[in-house]
Design a protein around this motif. Structure first.
Motif, mmCIF file in Angstrom:
data_model
loop_
_atom_site.group_PDB
_atom_site.id
_atom_site.type_symbol
_atom_site.label_atom_id
_atom_site.label_comp_id
_atom_site.label_asym_id
_atom_site.label_seq_id
_atom_site.Cartn_x
_atom_site.Cartn_y
_atom_site.Cartn_z
ATOM 1 N N PRO A 53 0.839 -1.200 0.000
ATOM 2 C CA PRO A 53 0.000 0.000 0.000
ATOM 3 C C PRO A 53 0.868 1.242 0.000
ATOM 4 C CG PRO A 53 -0.608 -1.512 1.771
ATOM 5 C CD PRO A 53 0.698 -1.968 1.238
ATOM 6 N N SER A 54 0.271 2.333 -0.427
ATOM 7 C CA SER A 54 1.057 3.546 -0.645
ATOM 8 C C SER A 54 1.377 4.293 0.644
ATOM 9 C CB SER A 54 0.292 4.468 -1.600
ATOM 10 O OG SER A 54 -0.990 4.734 -1.065
ATOM 11 N N ASN A 95 -2.855 3.195 4.717
ATOM 12 C CA ASN A 95 -3.424 2.209 3.791
ATOM 13 C C ASN A 95 -2.996 0.794 4.166
ATOM 14 O OD1 ASN A 95 -4.659 4.240 2.426
ATOM 15 N ND2 ASN A 95 -3.201 4.252 0.706
ATOM 16 N N ARG A 96 -1.764 0.671 4.614
ATOM 17 C CA ARG A 96 -1.289 -0.652 5.040
ATOM 18 C C ARG A 96 -2.122 -1.152 6.208
ATOM 19 N NH1 ARG A 96 4.303 -0.541 7.786
ATOM 20 N NH2 ARG A 96 2.979 0.084 9.526
ATOM 21 N N LEU A 154 -5.563 -2.158 4.972
ATOM 22 C CA LEU A 154 -5.547 -3.429 4.236
ATOM 23 C C LEU A 154 -5.361 -4.604 5.187
ATOM 24 C CD1 LEU A 154 -5.296 -5.200 1.666
ATOM 25 C CD2 LEU A 154 -2.846 -4.666 1.659
#
Lengths: 389, 327
Positions: free
Chosen positions: A61-62, A66-67, A70
């Protein structure tokens, strides 16, 4: 359709057979005896266990946020399957669920890894061990539990039970009870995608014991011959009922079966959801953009017996073996990683777990209160009255 | 009306239905480049292309399953078995998948597909190539089973089978492909499940289907010369079976002989006799008799092969027996 090109000049032999799933799959190597790299066989199998898999686009992920989102989502999906099936076993034990009931506990990273990367218009087909994939695809716990209870609000109105979960709106094509029988059906869905010129894919889950069945070979041959967008995903949980893979298959490295059909193939650590996702991403892309099938052997382990009537250990496998594999529980592995990354606090874990347990309890309450099918439904849906006129 | 062969009638049905609906495709061994093992698919590859007329490897279970999968997501496959003898390798897909899919998905997945090919014995093909399978298939809820005996019926019923949203097993007579009959120039479709009274008479009902329709008609013709008039009831579809047509005929004639190509035990005729005894008990003047294949695998040598098969003399003898006529 044109037949596939002549087989690649691959002469690579497989490495030493470990015959073991999980942690041991990292021992497995795909040794090369010639200098030419063969794109059909990934050499990343070893790398796909552990942190290197994070190099995959799908796993990168960016941002930290986001990580975390996710990983939280993946953990949630896996934990839902786990908690749902723990209660399923309980409901079975008290007679609320009948028939055959095969639990997926221990294999949740496989369903989650693949299905988390699919589009809404892709298709999934699987075996009778289907609760995990159904939930991962978004079938509601209520619809699944009510089906297990044999009630009208089940996903197929109480006509199918544990082994036959279907939901057309989700592209979830079952839930099939004959080992190997659904594999040619998957090829047929792939054929239909190609016939229409679409770019969907179908993921066909199966156990490792299915590869000894003629249907497997017939389907893989056609899928490779006709270049169909199929992912054949072997969940190698080591046992076909009580028969260990070494006692059933002349080749213990199941993914090598793909060589017979000149099909891209790989072996993956099935307890590591990121390894599964990395392999899935590559195979999905191959199917979607090149209309090419892939055979993936995902080494995992079933923590429960074959079905509810089978003891967890004692006859065909030892308690020691089970305990060894339990250390690589896919949920604990992801949880640990998230904790190390600072993405999951104790409080967040507890909150997630409590929320999921409540959802599962709600599904049980819902199933309990759902009516049994009326007797006249016995004769419904034997045939349809419609034609294409 | 044009007089064409049974083969041409089937070919016309395939061509018309493929032109009508682009979801319809034909798949099987030698259906495309070879133009069909029995030339039923002649010209279709050229007309519709290789995506819709698909040669398969020799892999009956596999391509039957491909048909099931394609039907699940909305195509309308026609799966050709080079003969129904080979379909046994595919029965898991026919019986466990196609026949049950609608039911076990609670109506979510209809199976608009046809399994078709030649059925029954030809000449001296011996045990493994000489079997009539309709009673096996007719046993299965969720299937329709069609067994046409004439070019007219073959065309109209195949068109109906292709349009039907259920899995239809369509059993053609291997020895019928060259037989001729009148077929209308204009389009027609024959509804599945309706029998046809092929000949009328008051003395005895000959109830039959498939290749035996011609045998029954020939027997009736010869019996008529002796003053014995038979109804010939062609079932055309053995599942669902047109019970009303059977009952109406037997109530009129009070006697019945059932003629089928397959074996006796649990045969289609056994089911016909059951419908007759349940519905016509007080109308019967004689036990219902059956004409069928001998209870043996089919032999190769001519004389014993002939002895094994149901035929016109055996049918005539059975009719005379239910009429208590001594020859």
């Amino acid at each position: 359709m044109t037949p596939s090109k002549s087989p690649a000049s691959r002469t690579a032999a497989g490495g030493k057979t470990s015959g073991k799933a999980g942690a041991k799959s990292a021992d497995k190597t795909v040794a090369k005896t010639d200098a030419k790299p063969d794109p059909k066989v990934s050499e990343k199998a070893a790398a796909k266990s552990g942190t290197k898999s994070a190099a995959s686009k799908a796993n990168s992920p960016s941002s930290t946020e986001n990580r975390k989102a996710l990983h939280t989502s993946l953990l949630h999906t896996m934990l839902l399957q786990r908690r749902f099936e723990e209660r399923t076993a309980e409901m079975y034990a008290i007679g609320k669920i009948g028939g055959f009931c095969h639990l997926y506990i221990g294999q949740e990273a496989v369903s989650t890894g693949f299905i988390s990367l699919l589009r809404d218009d892709d298709y999934i087909i699987t075996t009778y061990r289907d609760h995990g994939q159904a939930l991962a695809r978004g079938m509601t716990p209520r619809a699944v539990m009510a089906e297990l209870f044999g009630r009208v609000d089940g996903c197929v109105g109480g006509k199918g039970g544990s082994m036959h979960l279907f939901d057309k709106s989700l592209g979830f094509l079952g839930g099939h009870g004959i080992v190997g029988g659904h594999i040619p059906i998957a090829a047929g869905v792939g054929f239909a995608i190609k016939y229409r010129g679409g770019d969907q894919v179908i993921v066909c889950f199966m156990g490792e014991a299915a590869v000894n069945n003629g249907a497997f070979h017939e389907a893989l041959n056609m899928a490779a011959l006709w270049k169909l967008p199929c992912l054949f995903v072997i969940e190698n949980n080591r046992y076909g009922m009580g028969t260990a893979v070494e006692r059933a298959s002349a080749i213990n490295d199941i993914y090598k079966r793909g060589a017979s059909y000149d099909m891209p193939r790989d072996v993956v650590d099935g307890q590591d959801v990121f390894a599964v996702r990395a392999a899935a991403e590559e195979a999905i892309a191959r199917a979607r953009t090149e209309s090419m099938p892939t055979l993936l052997e995902i080494r995992t382990y079933r923590f429960m017996g074959h079905s509810m009537s089978d003891a967890v250990s004692g006859t065909y496998r030892t308690k020691e073996e089970l305990e060894k594999y339990l250390k690589r529980d896919p949920i604990l592995l992801l949880r640990s990683q998230m904790e190390e990354n600072g993405d999951l606090s104790e409080a967040e874990w507890t909150a997630m777990d409590e929320e999921i347990k409540a959802v599962v309890q709600d599904s049980i309450d819902f199933a309990e209160n759902s009516p049994e099918p009326a007797l006249e439904t016995l004769y419904e849906h034997v045939l349809v009255d419609t034609t294409s006129d | 009306m044009a007089v064409i062969t049974y083969r041409e009638a089937l070919n016309q049905a395939l061509r018309e239905e493929m032109a009508r609906d682009d979801r319809v495709f034909l798949m099987g061994e030698e259906v495309a480049v070879y133009q069909g093992a029995y030339k039923v698919s002649k010209g279709l590859l050229q007309e519709f292309g290789e995506m819709r007329v698909v040669d398969t490897p020799i892999t009956e279970l596999g391509f039957a399953g491909v048909g099931v999968g394609a039907a699940m997501v909305g195509l309308r496959p026609i799966i050709e078995f080079m003969t129904w003898n080979f379909s046994l390798l595919a029965l898991d897909q026919v019986v466990n998948a196609a026949a049950k899919m609608l039911y076990m998905t609670n109506g979510q997945f209809p199976m608009p597909m046809v399994f078709r090919g030649p059925n029954g014995s030809a000449l001296q093909l011996a045990a493994q190539h000489s079997q009539a399978w309709e009673s096996w298939l007719a046993h299965i809820p969720g299937l329709k089973v069609v067994v046409p005996g004439t070019p007219y019926d073959a065309k109209g019923l195949l068109k109906a089978a292709i349009r039907d949203d259920n899995p239809v097993c369509f059993l053609e007579g291997e020895m019928l492909y060259n037989t001729k009959g009148e077929v209308p120039d204009e389009e027609y479709v024959i509804p599945l499940g309706k029998a046809d009274l092929k000949r009328e008479g008051d003395h005895c009902s000959l109830i039959t289907h498939g290749k035996m329709v011609l045998v029954a008609l020939q027997a009736a013709e010869q019996l008529a010369k002796e003053g014995i008039q038979c109804d010939v009831v062609d079932l055309r579809t053995v599942r669902p079976m047109d019970v009303d047509a059977i009952v109406a005929s037997v109530k009129k004639t009070n006697r019945a002989v059932v003629v089928e190509e397959g074996w006796e035990i649990c045969g289609v005729g056994a089911q016909v006799v059951d419908y007759v005894q349940r519905n016509c008990f007080d109308y019967l003047d004689a036990p219902v008799l059956r004409v069928h294949q001998a209870d043996t695998p089919m032999p190769y040598a001519k004389a014993i092969e002939k002895a094994a098969k149901p035929d016109v003399p055996k049918t005539i003898a059975a009719v005379k027996k239910v009429l208590y006529i001594d020859d």
